[in-house]
Design a protein around this motif. Sequence first.
Motif, PDB file in Angstrom:
ATOM      1  N   ALA A 103       0.821  -1.216   0.000  1.00 43.75           N
ATOM      2  CA  ALA A 103       0.000   0.000   0.000  1.00 43.75           C
ATOM      3  C   ALA A 103       0.854   1.264   0.000  1.00 43.75           C
ATOM      4  CB  ALA A 103      -0.938  -0.006   1.205  1.00 43.75           C
ATOM      5  N   LEU A 104       1.988   1.209   0.708  1.00 44.95           N
ATOM      6  CA  LEU A 104       2.811   2.416   0.865  1.00 44.95           C
ATOM      7  C   LEU A 104       3.666   2.730  -0.357  1.00 44.95           C
ATOM      8  CD1 LEU A 104       4.090   2.063   4.544  1.00 44.95           C
ATOM      9  CD2 LEU A 104       2.103   3.314   3.702  1.00 44.95           C
ATOM     10  N   TYR A 105       4.101   1.692  -1.080  1.00 42.56           N
ATOM     11  CA  TYR A 105       5.037   1.934  -2.178  1.00 42.56           C
ATOM     12  C   TYR A 105       4.476   2.877  -3.247  1.00 42.56           C
ATOM     13  CZ  TYR A 105       8.670   1.003  -5.642  1.00 42.56           C
ATOM     14  OH  TYR A 105       9.693   1.134  -6.562  1.00 42.56           O
ATOM     15  N   PRO A 106       3.227   2.700  -3.717  1.00 42.63           N
ATOM     16  CA  PRO A 106       2.694   3.671  -4.683  1.00 42.63           C
ATOM     17  C   PRO A 106       2.627   5.089  -4.111  1.00 42.63           C
ATOM     18  CG  PRO A 106       1.356   1.687  -4.674  1.00 42.63           C
ATOM     19  CD  PRO A 106       2.274   1.593  -3.495  1.00 42.63           C
ATOM     20  N   MET A 107       2.356   5.204  -2.808  1.00 39.30           N
ATOM     21  CA  MET A 107       2.314   6.528  -2.183  1.00 39.30           C
ATOM     22  C   MET A 107       3.698   7.167  -2.193  1.00 39.30           C
ATOM     23  SD  MET A 107      -0.099   5.680   1.104  1.00 39.30           S
ATOM     24  CE  MET A 107      -1.676   4.834   0.905  1.00 39.30           C
ATOM     25  N   LEU A 108       4.727   6.364  -1.930  1.00 39.21           N
ATOM     26  CA  LEU A 108       6.097   6.878  -1.967  1.00 39.21           C
ATOM     27  C   LEU A 108       6.488   7.322  -3.375  1.00 39.21           C
ATOM     28  CD1 LEU A 108       7.878   4.288   0.346  1.00 39.21           C
ATOM     29  CD2 LEU A 108       7.512   6.709   0.842  1.00 39.21           C
ATOM     30  N   LEU A 109       6.059   6.543  -4.365  1.00 42.75           N
ATOM     31  CA  LEU A 109       6.366   6.913  -5.746  1.00 42.75           C
ATOM     32  C   LEU A 109       5.652   8.205  -6.136  1.00 42.75           C
ATOM     33  CD1 LEU A 109       6.293   3.462  -7.588  1.00 42.75           C
ATOM     34  CD2 LEU A 109       8.250   4.713  -6.667  1.00 42.75           C
ATOM     35  N   ASN A 110       4.416   8.380  -5.668  1.00 48.46           N
ATOM     36  CA  ASN A 110       3.701   9.635  -5.931  1.00 48.46           C
ATOM     37  C   ASN A 110       4.454  10.811  -5.325  1.00 48.46           C
ATOM     38  OD1 ASN A 110       1.647   8.288  -7.274  1.00 48.46           O
ATOM     39  ND2 ASN A 110       0.335   8.153  -5.473  1.00 48.46           N
ATOM     40  N   LEU A 111       4.975  10.612  -4.111  1.00 50.61           N
ATOM     41  CA  LEU A 111       5.743  11.666  -3.449  1.00 50.61           C
ATOM     42  C   LEU A 111       7.016  11.969  -4.230  1.00 50.61           C
ATOM     43  CD1 LEU A 111       5.805  13.472  -0.922  1.00 50.61           C
ATOM     44  CD2 LEU A 111       7.074  11.655   0.234  1.00 50.61           C
ATOM     45  N   GLN A 112       7.647  10.924  -4.765  1.00 53.30           N
ATOM     46  CA  GLN A 112       8.869  11.123  -5.558  1.00 53.30           C
ATOM     47  C   GLN A 112       8.567  11.844  -6.862  1.00 53.30           C
ATOM     48  OE1 GLN A 112      10.875   7.508  -6.680  1.00 53.30           O
ATOM     49  NE2 GLN A 112      12.806   8.544  -7.096  1.00 53.30           N
ATOM     50  N   GLN A 113       7.430  11.534  -7.478  1.00 57.62           N
ATOM     51  CA  GLN A 113       7.064  12.232  -8.715  1.00 57.62           C
ATOM     52  C   GLN A 113       6.841  13.714  -8.458  1.00 57.62           C
ATOM     53  OE1 GLN A 113       3.740   9.596 -10.043  1.00 57.62           O
ATOM     54  NE2 GLN A 113       4.858   9.484 -11.973  1.00 57.62           N
ATOM     55  N   THR A 114       6.259  14.045  -7.308  1.00 58.64           N
ATOM     56  CA  THR A 114       6.039  15.442  -6.950  1.00 58.64           C
ATOM     57  C   THR A 114       7.352  16.134  -6.611  1.00 58.64           C
ATOM     58  OG1 THR A 114       3.876  14.824  -6.056  1.00 58.64           O
ATOM     59  CG2 THR A 114       4.732  16.976  -5.432  1.00 58.64           C
ATOM     60  N   ASN A 115       8.300  15.358  -6.041  1.00 58.85           N
ATOM     61  CA  ASN A 115       9.596  15.904  -5.646  1.00 58.85           C
ATOM     62  C   ASN A 115      10.694  15.049  -6.276  1.00 58.85           C
ATOM     63  OD1 ASN A 115       8.582  17.848  -3.371  1.00 58.85           O
ATOM     64  ND2 ASN A 115       7.639  15.876  -2.920  1.00 58.85           N
ATOM     65  N   PRO A 116      11.049  15.301  -7.546  1.00 53.16           N
ATOM     66  CA  PRO A 116      11.992  14.443  -8.268  1.00 53.16           C
ATOM     67  C   PRO A 116      13.371  14.338  -7.617  1.00 53.16           C
ATOM     68  CG  PRO A 116      10.837  15.910  -9.783  1.00 53.16           C
ATOM     69  CD  PRO A 116      10.517  16.378  -8.398  1.00 53.16           C
ATOM     70  N   GLY A 117      13.679  15.220  -6.688  1.00 50.05           N
ATOM     71  CA  GLY A 117      14.974  15.147  -6.013  1.00 50.05           C
ATOM     72  C   GLY A 117      15.046  14.044  -4.973  1.00 50.05           C
ATOM     73  N   LEU A 118      13.914  13.447  -4.636  1.00 52.43           N
ATOM     74  CA  LEU A 118      13.888  12.365  -3.654  1.00 52.43           C
ATOM     75  C   LEU A 118      14.226  11.029  -4.313  1.00 52.43           C
ATOM     76  CD1 LEU A 118      10.661  13.277  -1.625  1.00 52.43           C
ATOM     77  CD2 LEU A 118      13.041  13.717  -0.996  1.00 52.43           C
ATOM     78  N   ILE A 119      14.807  10.144  -3.537  1.00 52.59           N
ATOM     79  CA  ILE A 119      15.140   8.788  -3.985  1.00 52.59           C
ATOM     80  C   ILE A 119      14.471   7.817  -3.025  1.00 52.59           C
ATOM     81  CG2 ILE A 119      16.985   7.119  -4.405  1.00 52.59           C
ATOM     82  CD1 ILE A 119      18.870   9.574  -4.723  1.00 52.59           C
ATOM     83  N   VAL A 120      13.641   6.916  -3.541  1.00 54.39           N
ATOM     84  CA  VAL A 120      12.895   5.967  -2.713  1.00 54.39           C
ATOM     85  C   VAL A 120      13.642   4.642  -2.653  1.00 54.39           C
ATOM     86  CG1 VAL A 120      10.773   4.623  -2.500  1.00 54.39           C
ATOM     87  CG2 VAL A 120      10.662   7.042  -3.147  1.00 54.39           C
ATOM     88  N   ARG A 121      13.907   4.165  -1.436  1.00 55.13           N
ATOM     89  CA  ARG A 121      14.489   2.832  -1.228  1.00 55.13           C
ATOM     90  C   ARG A 121      13.646   2.110  -0.185  1.00 55.13           C
ATOM     91  NH1 ARG A 121      18.702   0.660   2.064  1.00 55.13           N
ATOM     92  NH2 ARG A 121      19.192   2.734   2.864  1.00 55.13           N
ATOM     93  N   GLN A 122      12.892   1.119  -0.613  1.00 58.08           N
ATOM     94  CA  GLN A 122      11.976   0.393   0.272  1.00 58.08           C
ATOM     95  C   GLN A 122      12.279  -1.102   0.212  1.00 58.08           C
ATOM     96  OE1 GLN A 122       7.832   0.601  -0.753  1.00 58.08           O
ATOM     97  NE2 GLN A 122       7.138  -0.190   1.206  1.00 58.08           N
ATOM     98  N   ARG A 123      12.234  -1.741   1.362  1.00 58.91           N
ATOM     99  CA  ARG A 123      12.447  -3.189   1.443  1.00 58.91           C
ATOM    100  C   ARG A 123      11.314  -3.828   2.236  1.00 58.91           C
ATOM    101  NH1 ARG A 123      16.296  -7.077   0.860  1.00 58.91           N
ATOM    102  NH2 ARG A 123      16.278  -8.807   2.347  1.00 58.91           N
ATOM    103  N   PHE A 124      10.811  -4.966   1.740  1.00 58.16           N
ATOM    104  CA  PHE A 124       9.811  -5.739   2.461  1.00 58.16           C
ATOM    105  C   PHE A 124      10.540  -6.761   3.329  1.00 58.16           C
ATOM    106  CE2 PHE A 124       6.475  -5.279  -1.182  1.00 58.16           C
ATOM    107  CZ  PHE A 124       6.457  -3.913  -0.967  1.00 58.16           C
ATOM    108  N   ALA A 125      10.170  -6.852   4.619  1.00 59.31           N
ATOM    109  CA  ALA A 125      10.871  -7.762   5.523  1.00 59.31           C
ATOM    110  C   ALA A 125      10.019  -8.042   6.754  1.00 59.31           C
ATOM    111  CB  ALA A 125      12.212  -7.161   5.954  1.00 59.31           C
TER     112      ALA A 125
END
Length: 301
Positions: A103-125
């Motif tokens: 659920a969170l990963y698409p939200m993080l990508l939306n945030l990155q699209q709004t702020n292209p300077g951000l880099i998303v690194r997510q791990r499932f564990a």
Amino acid sequence: MLNPQWLRSFAALIEQGSFTRCAEYLDLTQAAVSQHVQKLEERLGPLLIRRPRQLELTPAGHALLEYCEEVSAADQRLNKRLSEHDDKHGEISLICPGSIGLALYPMLLNLQQTNPGLIVRQRFAPDKEVLEGVLENRFELGLATLKPDDPRLLVSRFTEEPLELIAPVSERVEGWEDLKRIGFIDHPDGRAMSSRLLSRYFPEAPGIGSLPCHGFTNQIGLILEPVARGLGFTVLPRSARLAFQRPESIQVIEGPRLVEDTLWLIHRAEWPLSTRAKLVVKTLKAQIEGLSLRNHACRRA
């Protein structure tokens, strides 16, 4: 300590492959580049074998090049730490269970699209890896289903995640005997989640260990696939079910009461969160709460 300008000249020389191109790249004279290399060789010994149209590194030259790379990496790490006040640039690192992660990963990508300077690194564990990842500073943020008591961590409630009993749409589930007939599809957190939910739904039943297991997978996106094919039932957080691409092939079996897991946000206690991490937490919490409200309204309708 070696002069940083000498090191920059040497690294650029190896990258560019010639003194002429290196001088042009650094906006220096060729004589200046040669002088920098000479100063290094006076300190460290021969670094280069100069051949026509080719520069060959000596063992000392290889060692110095590795040192230049280490200095560059350290410089980048320092700049990253000094820019942690910037909420529009830099890395967002999150480790969390796969269910809420879907659920969170698409939200993080939306945030990155709004702020292209951000880099998303997510791990499932699972929880154990989440704690290790945050404690070892490999991830700034973590989400865990069990509340940790390690004094090195700051812990706060992030959200509640409802658990759901999910069965094939073709099956009729009215009691424990139906679950026994259908069989259980297990996953890494399957037995723990099922025990929490089934003990509320069927308090007199012998427990998940008495049900036949018809399959296991550790891939969060695939757990509902055997359920959709009629091979068994499972218990998952609602967010995992909502991410499934074939909702028409599964059904949620309602119980006498809602069973929820609390998700705990964790990060290191010794230093404050970066500004961008605070932005991420605020944004994700607002969107998750909005999603929960919409789901609740749909269930009531």
